[in-house]
Design a protein around this motif. Sequence first.
Motif, PDB file in Angstrom:
ATOM      1  N   ALA A  81       1.311  -0.857  -0.550  1.00  0.00           N
ATOM      2  CA  ALA A  81       0.012  -0.268   0.174  1.00  0.00           C
ATOM      3  C   ALA A  81       0.615   1.814  -0.616  1.00  0.00           C
ATOM      4  CB  ALA A  81      -0.739   0.130   0.668  1.00  0.00           C
ATOM      5  N   GLU A  82       1.764   1.094   0.577  1.00  0.00           N
ATOM      6  CA  GLU A  82       2.987   2.157   0.735  1.00  0.00           C
ATOM      7  C   GLU A  82       3.893   2.318  -0.491  1.00  0.00           C
ATOM      8  OE1 GLU A  82       6.049   2.970   3.861  1.00  0.00           O
ATOM      9  OE2 GLU A  82       4.714   3.626   5.576  1.00  0.00           O
ATOM     10  N   LYS A  83       4.276   0.929  -1.139  1.00  0.00           N
ATOM     11  CA  LYS A  83       4.654   1.615  -2.687  1.00  0.00           C
ATOM     12  C   LYS A  83       3.307   2.519  -3.634  1.00  0.00           C
ATOM     13  CE  LYS A  83       5.762  -1.018  -6.563  1.00  0.00           C
ATOM     14  NZ  LYS A  83       4.993  -0.782  -7.436  1.00  0.00           N
ATOM     15  N   GLY A  88       1.587   7.425  -6.398  1.00  0.00           N
ATOM     16  CA  GLY A  88       0.944   7.799  -6.901  1.00  0.00           C
ATOM     17  C   GLY A  88      -0.970   7.148  -7.396  1.00  0.00           C
ATOM     18  N   CYS A  89      -0.994   6.286  -7.284  1.00  0.00           N
ATOM     19  CA  CYS A  89      -0.993   5.035  -7.264  1.00  0.00           C
ATOM     20  C   CYS A  89      -2.459   5.805  -7.075  1.00  0.00           C
ATOM     21  CB  CYS A  89      -1.495   3.352  -7.839  1.00  0.00           C
ATOM     22  SG  CYS A  89      -0.543   3.814  -8.816  1.00  0.00           S
ATOM     23  N   ALA A  90      -2.669   5.463  -4.827  1.00  0.00           N
ATOM     24  CA  ALA A  90      -3.736   5.198  -4.296  1.00  0.00           C
ATOM     25  C   ALA A  90      -3.133   6.916  -3.144  1.00  0.00           C
ATOM     26  CB  ALA A  90      -3.307   4.337  -3.449  1.00  0.00           C
ATOM     27  N   PHE A  91      -4.160   7.106  -2.580  1.00  0.00           N
ATOM     28  CA  PHE A  91      -4.388   8.306  -1.591  1.00  0.00           C
ATOM     29  C   PHE A  91      -5.474   8.114  -0.818  1.00  0.00           C
ATOM     30  CE2 PHE A  91      -9.319   9.473  -2.599  1.00  0.00           C
ATOM     31  CZ  PHE A  91      -9.458   9.014  -3.494  1.00  0.00           C
ATOM     32  N   VAL A  92      -5.097   9.214   0.780  1.00  0.00           N
ATOM     33  CA  VAL A  92      -6.286   8.462   1.836  1.00  0.00           C
ATOM     34  C   VAL A  92      -6.908   9.718   1.682  1.00  0.00           C
ATOM     35  CG1 VAL A  92      -6.045   9.585   4.375  1.00  0.00           C
ATOM     36  CG2 VAL A  92      -3.868   8.334   3.174  1.00  0.00           C
ATOM     37  N   CYS A  93      -8.219   9.000   2.050  1.00  0.00           N
ATOM     38  CA  CYS A  93      -9.492  10.222   2.268  1.00  0.00           C
ATOM     39  C   CYS A  93     -10.234   9.998   3.231  1.00  0.00           C
ATOM     40  CB  CYS A  93     -10.640   9.091   0.957  1.00  0.00           C
ATOM     41  SG  CYS A  93     -12.341   9.823   0.365  1.00  0.00           S
ATOM     42  N   GLN A 216      -0.924  -5.380 -11.233  1.00  0.00           N
ATOM     43  CA  GLN A 216      -0.118  -5.086 -12.099  1.00  0.00           C
ATOM     44  C   GLN A 216       0.544  -3.510 -11.462  1.00  0.00           C
ATOM     45  OE1 GLN A 216      -0.988  -2.243 -15.920  1.00  0.00           O
ATOM     46  NE2 GLN A 216      -1.046  -4.700 -16.738  1.00  0.00           N
ATOM     47  N   GLN A 217      -0.088  -3.534 -10.521  1.00  0.00           N
ATOM     48  CA  GLN A 217       0.232  -1.666 -10.230  1.00  0.00           C
ATOM     49  C   GLN A 217       1.510  -1.918  -9.213  1.00  0.00           C
ATOM     50  OE1 GLN A 217      -0.055   1.233 -11.574  1.00  0.00           O
ATOM     51  NE2 GLN A 217      -1.755   0.320 -12.678  1.00  0.00           N
TER      52      GLN A 217
END
Length: 547
Positions: A81-83, A88-93, A216-217
């Motif tokens: 998740a950190e990766k 830039g593929c994930a964010f804290v919402c 894949q990501q």
Amino acid sequence: MCSALRSRRRLYLFSLLYICLNFGIAGEFGGSCNLRFDDTNPTKEDVEYVEAIKADVRWLGFDWSELRHASDYFETFYLCAEKLIGDGCAFVCDLTADQVREYRGTLTEPGRNSPYRERSARENIDLFRRMRAGEFADGAKTVRVKIDMASGNINLRDPAIYRIRHVAHQNTGDAWCIYPMYDYAHCISDAVEGITHSLCTLEFEDHRPLYDWCLQQIDLPNHPELLRPLIDAGLKTPVSTPRQIEFARGNLDYSVMSKRKLMELVATGLVDGWDDPRMPTLSGVRRRGFPPTAIRAFWERAGVTKQNSTIEFSVLEGCVREVLDASAPRRFAVLDPLKLVITNLPEDHAETLTFPNHPKNETFGTRTVPFARELWIEREDFMEVPPKGFHRLVPDGEVRLRGVGIVKCTEVVKDTSGNVNEVRCTLDADTRHGMPGADRKVKGTIHWVSTRHAVAAEIRLYDRLFDVADPDDDSGGKTYRDHLNPHSRRVVRGFVEPALGEVVPGMACQFERIGYFVADSHDHASGRPVFNRTVTLRDSWAKATGK
RNA sequence: UGGGACGUCGCCAAGUUGGUAAGGCACGGGGUUUUGAUCCCCGCAUUCGCAGGUUCGAGUCCUGCCGUCCCAGCCA
């Protein structure tokens, strides 16, 4: 090639297709299958079923390669998740659950981007670490992956991969307060275990794009550092790029499979608990006496496709009869006793007859059955006014007593209200078993048990729980409860031959001319025999006479 | 025009690159049988959701339609 069996709840007849398929395919291609418990949600108490599931899988005759829990991989999930965040593929919402739902759009309308979607990677990482550190309350934040809020596939509208739950986990204790979502954990778990084919049911088809996207990501094969925690923990991590393959779940007619309905049946006492022999639970079918090989044969016979299907109950019954016919020793039992007296035998006549335990397999050996002047026969094997085609005992008629000889009915004794109490016969000595006249033809052969030697037994006659093929059909204002078969369980007191008085619980046998029975695993005890009917024998006579 | 999947005998289900519809269960008929069981024979879709089209030839390719199932959890 490897596949994984994922389970976290009670096992049902329906889930067995999944198990048979996983182990079956792995076995067929010389691969192996892991057993993994997907314990990503600590608020669902999964732990109570773990041991039972392991025992059930073994009972079916399968063995897993590795036993894992998704929670074994929590640290790797976190690193991944950190990766994702760093890439830039994930964010804290910060959106609440309600707001997320609102932003998600509907089946026909696209969703809108979260206002937090453009936070910097640095800020996201910081927030994520603080989430892990426990700085935020349950539900305050989630980690979401950035895919496409306008996708027709709702699973791709920036799904959450982490949520906050300040709850202790059965395996990791209070080490974590953030927990991964199934979709996210699932694909990584498969990859980490080296699973090549990840089988699941049809409803996950829409999840496959997310499964593939995550893999894949993250690109596990090229980022071995993500596996460090697992290697340090001594786990084998043969990384693969798994494929998810979906198949339809198999339905059975005359049955309900919704967990809610099954729970209701148990809760309201409509059945005697989860292991009631009529229940489609694994514990139920086991108590009913369905052999594991029959269940495996059944799912193999039913086949696997992507078509939703409902398999006929008779297919299951056929499989059960097939294996029991070959494996169950034969015995005599009378369920609805009628006394038969052989008048030309002395009062104290006693002899011991020897019977083979199986008609076609001599390795089953033989047993002895006491024979005397007074016997119990099945009440339905005698009729004063028989329908045409009746092959059994009638006034002045002859019938063969199994293993004894031909007997002729000479007298019918009735009580004051006209019910037949007893039939009296004479035995033709020339037709005794072993005598030259023994092969004289008579239309019927009936079974018996000596009144003096027989053991009284409780016999539970089980039948389909519902009396319509589709109990889930609510049309006409009916519910599945209206379709319960009132005769699905009938308890009778009968008599069994002495050899049956000493069997162990779980022992299966065929009561000749009646059906296959199993000594009940809960209530059977020597001295107080209790048998469950697993399935009847095929009965073309009953069918011809309209039951 | 939200997205995805599926429609072959009563129930399941095979059907390679188009070549002329496996098998099982159920069902019907017959034989063997000291379980009306088992076992053994025989029968059981000129037709593949429907309608067109391509082709010498289509369940298999194309087009359109119809029907069924799944998806809007910070569940799995």
